[in-house]
Design an enzyme around this catalytic site. Sequence first.
Site, PDB file in Angstrom:
ATOM      1  N   ASN A  88       0.816  -1.226   0.000  1.00 44.95           N
ATOM      2  CA  ASN A  88       0.000   0.000   0.000  1.00 44.95           C
ATOM      3  C   ASN A  88       0.846   1.272   0.000  1.00 44.95           C
ATOM      4  O   ASN A  88       0.387   2.336   0.394  1.00 44.95           O
ATOM      5  CB  ASN A  88      -0.991  -0.012   1.179  1.00 44.95           C
ATOM      6  CG  ASN A  88      -0.302  -0.278   2.495  1.00 44.95           C
ATOM      7  OD1 ASN A  88       0.919  -0.167   2.603  1.00 44.95           O
ATOM      8  ND2 ASN A  88      -1.068  -0.616   3.517  1.00 44.95           N
ATOM      9  N   ARG A  91       3.050   6.420  11.970  1.00 44.31           N
ATOM     10  CA  ARG A  91       2.378   5.919  13.171  1.00 44.31           C
ATOM     11  C   ARG A  91       2.187   7.084  14.139  1.00 44.31           C
ATOM     12  O   ARG A  91       3.097   7.893  14.350  1.00 44.31           O
ATOM     13  CB  ARG A  91       3.194   4.822  13.863  1.00 44.31           C
ATOM     14  CG  ARG A  91       3.164   3.470  13.138  1.00 44.31           C
ATOM     15  CD  ARG A  91       1.774   2.834  13.124  1.00 44.31           C
ATOM     16  NE  ARG A  91       1.721   1.583  12.390  1.00 44.31           N
ATOM     17  CZ  ARG A  91       1.240   1.441  11.154  1.00 44.31           C
ATOM     18  NH1 ARG A  91       0.772   2.495  10.491  1.00 44.31           N
ATOM     19  NH2 ARG A  91       1.207   0.257  10.580  1.00 44.31           N
ATOM     20  N   GLN A 145      -5.736   3.053  18.494  1.00 45.32           N
ATOM     21  CA  GLN A 145      -6.747   2.908  17.444  1.00 45.32           C
ATOM     22  C   GLN A 145      -7.740   1.821  17.802  1.00 45.32           C
ATOM     23  O   GLN A 145      -7.294   0.730  18.173  1.00 45.32           O
ATOM     24  CB  GLN A 145      -6.059   2.607  16.101  1.00 45.32           C
ATOM     25  CG  GLN A 145      -5.232   3.761  15.614  1.00 45.32           C
ATOM     26  CD  GLN A 145      -4.694   3.589  14.190  1.00 45.32           C
ATOM     27  OE1 GLN A 145      -3.948   4.400  13.716  1.00 45.32           O
ATOM     28  NE2 GLN A 145      -5.083   2.540  13.510  1.00 45.32           N
ATOM     29  N   HIS A 189      -7.642   6.021  10.171  1.00 43.02           N
ATOM     30  CA  HIS A 189      -6.536   5.300   9.518  1.00 43.02           C
ATOM     31  C   HIS A 189      -7.044   4.607   8.248  1.00 43.02           C
ATOM     32  O   HIS A 189      -7.596   3.515   8.316  1.00 43.02           O
ATOM     33  CB  HIS A 189      -5.986   4.268  10.513  1.00 43.02           C
ATOM     34  CG  HIS A 189      -4.694   3.656  10.089  1.00 43.02           C
ATOM     35  ND1 HIS A 189      -3.944   2.873  10.908  1.00 43.02           N
ATOM     36  CD2 HIS A 189      -3.990   3.705   8.930  1.00 43.02           C
ATOM     37  CE1 HIS A 189      -2.860   2.463  10.289  1.00 43.02           C
ATOM     38  NE2 HIS A 189      -2.876   2.964   9.060  1.00 43.02           N
TER      39      HIS A 189
HETATM   40  P1  NAD Z   1      10.210   0.849   4.589  1.00 39.94           P
HETATM   41  O1  NAD Z   1      10.703  -0.246   5.445  1.00 39.94           O
HETATM   42  O2  NAD Z   1      10.304   0.696   3.108  1.00 39.94           O
HETATM   43  O3  NAD Z   1      10.937   2.217   4.960  1.00 39.94           O
HETATM   44  C1  NAD Z   1      11.094   2.664   6.261  1.00 39.94           C
HETATM   45  C2  NAD Z   1      12.327   3.565   6.301  1.00 39.94           C
HETATM   46  O4  NAD Z   1      12.362   4.197   7.582  1.00 39.94           O
HETATM   47  C3  NAD Z   1      13.629   2.800   6.121  1.00 39.94           C
HETATM   48  O5  NAD Z   1      14.410   3.408   5.117  1.00 39.94           O
HETATM   49  C4  NAD Z   1      14.299   2.921   7.485  1.00 39.94           C
HETATM   50  O6  NAD Z   1      15.718   2.948   7.424  1.00 39.94           O
HETATM   51  C5  NAD Z   1      13.735   4.242   7.968  1.00 39.94           C
HETATM   52  N1  NAD Z   1      13.853   4.428   9.417  1.00 39.94           N
HETATM   53  C6  NAD Z   1      13.669   3.526  10.405  1.00 39.94           C
HETATM   54  N2  NAD Z   1      13.919   4.091  11.589  1.00 39.94           N
HETATM   55  C7  NAD Z   1      14.261   5.379  11.350  1.00 39.94           C
HETATM   56  C8  NAD Z   1      14.638   6.452  12.186  1.00 39.94           C
HETATM   57  N3  NAD Z   1      14.773   6.307  13.506  1.00 39.94           N
HETATM   58  N4  NAD Z   1      14.891   7.629  11.601  1.00 39.94           N
HETATM   59  C9  NAD Z   1      14.840   7.781  10.260  1.00 39.94           C
HETATM   60  N5  NAD Z   1      14.498   6.796   9.415  1.00 39.94           N
HETATM   61  C10 NAD Z   1      14.204   5.596   9.967  1.00 39.94           C
HETATM   62  O7  NAD Z   1       8.692   1.095   5.041  1.00 39.94           O
HETATM   63  P2  NAD Z   1       7.537   1.819   4.217  1.00 39.94           P
HETATM   64  O8  NAD Z   1       6.838   0.839   3.366  1.00 39.94           O
HETATM   65  O9  NAD Z   1       8.077   3.072   3.617  1.00 39.94           O
HETATM   66  O10 NAD Z   1       6.542   2.167   5.422  1.00 39.94           O
HETATM   67  C11 NAD Z   1       6.960   3.015   6.476  1.00 39.94           C
HETATM   68  C12 NAD Z   1       5.928   3.018   7.578  1.00 39.94           C
HETATM   69  O11 NAD Z   1       4.731   3.648   7.125  1.00 39.94           O
HETATM   70  C13 NAD Z   1       5.460   1.632   8.028  1.00 39.94           C
HETATM   71  O12 NAD Z   1       6.345   1.031   8.929  1.00 39.94           O
HETATM   72  C14 NAD Z   1       4.138   1.952   8.659  1.00 39.94           C
HETATM   73  O13 NAD Z   1       4.315   2.298  10.007  1.00 39.94           O
HETATM   74  C15 NAD Z   1       3.654   3.170   7.888  1.00 39.94           C
HETATM   75  N6  NAD Z   1       2.528   2.836   6.986  1.00 39.94           N
HETATM   76  C16 NAD Z   1       1.331   3.451   7.192  1.00 39.94           C
HETATM   77  C17 NAD Z   1       0.242   3.138   6.404  1.00 39.94           C
HETATM   78  C18 NAD Z   1      -1.089   3.822   6.586  1.00 39.94           C
HETATM   79  O14 NAD Z   1      -2.099   3.322   6.113  1.00 39.94           O
HETATM   80  N7  NAD Z   1      -1.127   4.959   7.232  1.00 39.94           N
HETATM   81  C19 NAD Z   1       0.366   2.172   5.403  1.00 39.94           C
HETATM   82  C20 NAD Z   1       1.621   1.596   5.182  1.00 39.94           C
HETATM   83  C21 NAD Z   1       2.688   1.923   6.000  1.00 39.94           C
END
Ligand code: NAD
Length: 358
Positions: A117, A256, A285, A309
């Site tokens: 997503n 989050r 949530q 959400h």
């Molecule tokens: P991803 O794993 O591709 O990317 C996450 C990035 O965050 C990585 O590059 C990682 O190195 C970086 N990261 C981790 N800790 C960090 C920190 N302390 N400081 C800076 N960067 C940091 O994940 P993604 O697919 O891009 O998704 C990211 C997040 O988005 C998910 O974990 C989820 O919590 C959230 N998300 C929300 C929804 C929604 O419906 N709102 C849907 C999908 C994902």
Amino acid sequence: MKVLAILYQGGEAATNEPRLLGTVENKLGIQQWLESQGHEFIVSSSKEGPDSDFQKHIVDAEILITTPFHPGYLTRELMEKAKNLKICITAGVGSDHIDLDAAVDHNIQVLEVSGSNVVSVAEHVMMSILLLVRNFVPAHEMIERGDWQVSEIARNAFDLEGKVVGTLGAGRIGYRVLQRLQPFNCKELLYYDYAPLPAAAAESVGARRVEDLKEFVSQCDLVTVNCPLHEGTRGLINADLLKHFKKGAWIVNTARGAICDKDALAAALASGHINGYAGDVWNVQPAPKDHIWRTMKNHLGGGNGMVPHYSGTTLDAQARYANGTKAILENYLQSRPQEPQNIIVGDGRYESKAYGQR
Ligand code: NAD
């Protein structure tokens, strides 16, 4: 085999719209398939407290399917009771509702449908950026009220062109946001991530890495949060960090809710230090009715772009994460290896590098 799924209640919408696959009613479209193989499939939205279906059935389930949109919080304590549990599948992206350290200790695998997503969320981020910068929500509310006072809205409406925009986390979603920002001719695109982008990827979106977080936020007109929630990001945007944001900055958080300190954020918005906050994720949530983020406002009575959400659960996204959940289940049931990008916790260790540096 017992499979337990904690999904959100879809109500009438789900009865009328079968593409709402992530609901209790439509069961990710896998009920018949699982039951025809002789598996028991329990699906419920009841997830809080000792009498919930979640806590009742987790004790003998082998497979747990959860969704970030209605998170079944799998704590270490619950894991200790879940004697048969081998694998947790997140129908979506983001497994912070599962105690990942405890999963490592208990040798329980945790998998996500990575990438399922990320476009859905990146598009929502773009929408949220624009609605804050252009002061959209108060403008629409004014129209619904029957009023018309252009200056009331225009006094806090800007162009995105010429602004400095930064993503905190430049993974799948963060990078897609940077790509989508390109045609807006921002003054500069920045990112903060312990994992640097490959040079060609950074160059192709024209993004500059800032290695110090305070330095990063102090340079941005708008910060979009796109990192997972883990011990290194919980409460990261707190009263102390907020002081380093530019006065009048906007924040978009679809990652989050608990990455931002709820009350510190609301106070920074009310004081005018932060001009707007938008997103779809909450520290709990469903968010309680009196959650301050539902009604918080900036000093001009606007600046709130909060929604439930749903950014990652568009109908398009649901089709992808339902398919992906089935593929993970198939691999598990047929003892086939899983796609490496989906494995957060493998056999007793973290496989993903996105949930903190260790
Ligand atoms: P991803 O794993 O591709 O990317 C996450 C990035 O965050 C990585 O590059 C990682 O190195 C970086 N990261 C981790 N800790 C960090 C920190 N302390 N400081 C800076 N960067 C940091 O994940 P993604 O697919 O891009 O998704 C990211 C997040 O988005 C998910 O974990 C989820 O919590 C959230 N998300 C929300 C929804 C929604 O419906 N709102 C849907 C999908 C994902």
